[in-house]
Design an enzyme around this catalytic site. Structure first.
Site, PDB file in Angstrom:
ATOM      1  N   GLU A   1       0.921  -1.156  -0.047  1.00  0.00           N
ATOM      2  CA  GLU A   1      -0.110   0.126  -0.110  1.00  0.00           C
ATOM      3  C   GLU A   1       1.026   1.156  -0.093  1.00  0.00           C
ATOM      4  O   GLU A   1       1.675   1.162   0.637  1.00  0.00           O
ATOM      5  CB  GLU A   1      -0.987   0.009   1.362  1.00  0.00           C
ATOM      6  CG  GLU A   1      -1.939   1.144   1.336  1.00  0.00           C
ATOM      7  CD  GLU A   1      -2.767   1.071   2.628  1.00  0.00           C
ATOM      8  OE1 GLU A   1      -3.696   1.831   2.667  1.00  0.00           O
ATOM      9  OE2 GLU A   1      -2.518   0.024   3.358  1.00  0.00           O
TER      10      GLU A   1
ATOM     11  N   CYS B   1      -0.373 -13.865 -14.683  1.00  0.00           N
ATOM     12  CA  CYS B   1       0.249 -13.079 -16.204  1.00  0.00           C
ATOM     13  C   CYS B   1      -0.910 -12.583 -16.845  1.00  0.00           C
ATOM     14  O   CYS B   1      -0.598 -12.105 -18.132  1.00  0.00           O
ATOM     15  CB  CYS B   1       0.727 -14.309 -16.904  1.00  0.00           C
ATOM     16  SG  CYS B   1       2.411 -14.910 -15.773  1.00  0.00           S
TER      17      CYS B   1
END
Length: 344
Positions: free
Chosen positions: A97, A123
């Site tokens: 964060e 991916c």
């Protein structure tokens, strides 16, 4: 998922400066190879990957993504103020964060009204990001948006090599789950998309399809261990089998959604895992492998960057011409598949 208002404007990509060959990695693992009597050249032979790229030490995912994003913006002719939406889609991220997108937003000088967030799906993140942005454009919520990805494989490779060198219990069988980690490379890519109503580039996103096969989400897992090292374990053989199975389901949905005949698709750009995966995919889907543009041998598997950077480089090399159809074929851990149809 059908689209009538979504244009692709321009790609941008950045290749890391440091080339690391499969032979280089095997040299680092020489004590392991000698103890287990593994033949030299095994890594390239198994994967088809001759080299991959690494960033300079300390390069953050957001920095890599911003390099590609800046190139995509410049190529599009738009200004930062034109961008209403930014999504960061890599496996790699700066920190837990805040969102890595916030660092890219600041670096590129994007406006305050620009909505930002991270999107993570192994991916497939970049292709998912294209779908999210396309939906917002189709609804008229966004004029222009930017998708970015910056993968940094250096820590994964370092941790994997270190683990293999220090684990005295390794055998020729137990070393297999670690080999997929050695195929990973670094890179960055970005794409500007926008409303056809505002500017018709002639390059259109036509349709998309997705399928999830999460009963096999244990076949490729990565993260940090108790020593805060990044590691990944992959059952490569079963992942290939189940990944192709998932792709086959997605392919049928894609053909139905797009209304295309497979022979009308001039070029394929795929998420690249290894040469065996590519051969099996095109054999199963009954596609012409000569229409598949690849960067696998020199870039390796770059996670969420693989398929879009391959398309960007293929366009740059004239492998996709105006008026031709292309398909982005994505398969990712989970197992998930996303396929997108583009009229260039």
């Amino acid at each position: 998922m059908k689209y009538a208002r979504v244009c692709l404007h321009s790609f941008g990509y950045e290749l890391p400066p440091n080339v690391v060959t499969s032979a280089d990695l095997e040299q680092q693992l020489a004590p392991v190879y000698e103890r287990l009597k593994l033949p030299e050249g095994r890594l390239e032979l198994m994967s088809g990957i001759r080299s991959r790229r690494f960033w300079d030490p300390g390069t953050k995912p957001s920095e890599a993504a911003a390099l590609a994003g800046r190139k995509a913006l410049t190529a599009s002719g738009l200004t930062p103020a034109d961008i209403d939406f930014l999504v960061f889609t890599s496996v790699s991220r700066d920190m837990m964060e805040p969102a890595t997108a916030s660092f890219v937003h600041r670096s590129l000088g994007l406006p305050e009204h620009c909505q930002i967030f991270d999107l993570s799906n192994a991916c497939l993140g970049f292709l998912n990001g294209m779908l999210v942005l396309a939906n917002m454009i189709e609804l008229g919520q966004v004029r222009y948006g930017l998708i970015v990805a910056g993968e940094t494989a250096e820590e994964l490779i370092r941790s994997t090599v270190q683990q293999l060198l220090t684990d005295e219990t390794l055998t020729r069988k137990t070393i297999k789950p670690a080999f997929a980690s050695l195929t990973i490379g670094s890179g960055a890519v970005a794409l500007v998309m926008g409303s056809k109503k505002l500017h018709d580039t002639g390059h259109h996103l036509v349709a998309g399809a997705c399928r999830s096969h999460t009963r096999h989400n244990d076949l490729c897992q990565g993260g940090q261990n108790s020593e805060q090292e990044t590691l990944m374990s992959t059952d490569a053989e079963l992942l290939l089998e189940k990944g192709i199975e998932t792709a086959a389901m997605c392919w049928q949905a894609f053909l139905q959604e797009s209304g295309w005949d497979k022979e009308s698709i001039r070029r394929f750009f795929c998420h690249q895992v290894g040469q065996a995966h590519a051969r099996q995919l095109f054999s199963t889907l009954e596609l012409d492998p000569l229409r598949n543009f690849e960067t696998l041998s020199v870039l390796g598997n770059i996670g969420s960057v693989s398929a879009p950077i391959t398309m960007a480089m293929g366009i740059e090399k004239g492998k996709l011409k105006p008026g031709q159809r292309a398909a982005l074929l994505g398969i990712g851990s989970g197992i998930n598949s996303v396929m997108l149809g583009i009229e260039w």
